[in-house]
Design a protein around this motif. Structure first.
Motif, short mmCIF file in Angstrom:
data_model
loop_
_atom_site.label_atom_id
_atom_site.label_comp_id
_atom_site.label_asym_id
_atom_site.label_seq_id
_atom_site.Cartn_x
_atom_site.Cartn_y
_atom_site.Cartn_z
N LEU A 201 0.83 -1.21 0.00
CA LEU A 201 0.00 0.00 0.00
C LEU A 201 0.86 1.26 0.00
O LEU A 201 0.55 2.24 -0.69
N ALA A 202 1.95 1.24 0.78
CA ALA A 202 2.84 2.41 0.82
C ALA A 202 3.48 2.67 -0.54
O ALA A 202 3.61 3.82 -0.97
N ALA A 203 3.89 1.57 -1.21
CA ALA A 203 4.51 1.75 -2.53
C ALA A 203 3.50 2.29 -3.53
O ALA A 203 3.81 3.13 -4.38
N CYS A 204 2.30 1.79 -3.43
CA CYS A 204 1.26 2.24 -4.38
C CYS A 204 0.90 3.70 -4.13
O CYS A 204 0.75 4.47 -5.08
N LEU A 205 0.76 4.07 -2.85
CA LEU A 205 0.34 5.44 -2.52
C LEU A 205 1.53 6.39 -2.43
O LEU A 205 1.34 7.60 -2.24
#
Length: 253
Positions: A201-205
């Motif tokens: 999620l962190a990489a995507c956001l």
């Protein structure tokens, strides 16, 4: 009897006087009366001939007018018959068009009703299939299924198109700062899986995120990430619901 010349001459004189008197006082008035009567008769004959001529002319005019009236009547009758034929043809065509429209409407109504019946039957079949699949997956789905779904979810995050990823970041940009992301799973996740999800999620956001992990058996298998009204994820329940919602559109199309 002795003939006397003086008597003879006197008789001749008397006869001539008588002739003169008769001619002067009787013959001439009679001639005048006869002339007047003849003139009157000639005048009446002329008047009678003139009236006869006028009567003949009137008769000719009447016969001409009668012939003209008959001709006009014949033309009017032909025109009326032509108009009646045209009106009959027009009404027949109008009636045929109305019948064709009624048949078309009836066909369209029948087709629409049959389509609606077929759509309802297909929807019922899809709903029954969805419920059957849910029951079947409830019995067969386990942690392995959930692990595969979570891996697929992380892969979809990593391979998300840039435009879609930016749109997602825009949607949760302000909310993500105020509250952690809710990550629900049908089974309890181990620490390694939770780390993968947080990193994904962190990489995507493109920012650090805080996650709050919860268990939700209604998901059957898989994961669901939510923040307020915003939701995404990959789990059996949502997929079956999505399938049930998408099915009517595909049937209607």
């Amino acid at each position: 009897m002795e003939l006397s010349w003086s008597t003879f001459l006197l008789e001749i004189f008397n006869f001539l006087v008588l002739v003169w008197i008769l001619k002067h006082f009787l013959y001439r008035p009679i001639q005048s009366v006869i002339a007047r009567r003849q003139q009157d008769i000639d005048g009446r004959l002329a008047e009678a001939r003139e009236k006869e001529a006028q009567a003949g002319q009137l008769q000719k005019d009447y016969e001409g007018r009668l012939a003209e009236w008959r001709s006009e009547r014949e033309k009017s009758r032909e025109a009326l018959e032509t108009e009646l034929r045209s009106e009959r043809v027009r009404r027949e065509k109008l009636l045929a068009d109305e019948l064709e429209q009624q048949r078309s409407k009836s066909s369209a109504v029948d087709a629409r009703r049959q389509g609606e019946q077929r759509r309802q039957l297909e929807l019922q079949a899809l709903e029954q299939g969805s419920r059957f699949a849910a029951k079947l997956l409830e019995q067969g789905a386990g942690p392995e299924t959930e692990t595969r779904l979570i891996n697929l979810f992380l892969k979809s995050l990593a391979e998300m198109p840039e435009a879609q990823r930016l749109q997602l970041c825009e949607q949760i940009r302000d909310s993500a700062k105020a509250a952690p992301l809710r990550v629900a799973s049908a089974h309890e996740l181990d620490a390694g899986t939770r780390d993968k999800i947080e990193h994904g999620l962190a990489a995507c956001l493109a920012r650090e995120v805080a996650c709050r992990f919860v268990e939700d058996p209604d998901l059957i298998a898989g994961v669901q990430v939510s923040l307020g009204a915003w939701t995404m994820g990959l789990n059996v329940r949502d997929e079956l619901q999505g399938f049930a919602h998408l099915a009517p559109e595909s049937v209607a199309g």
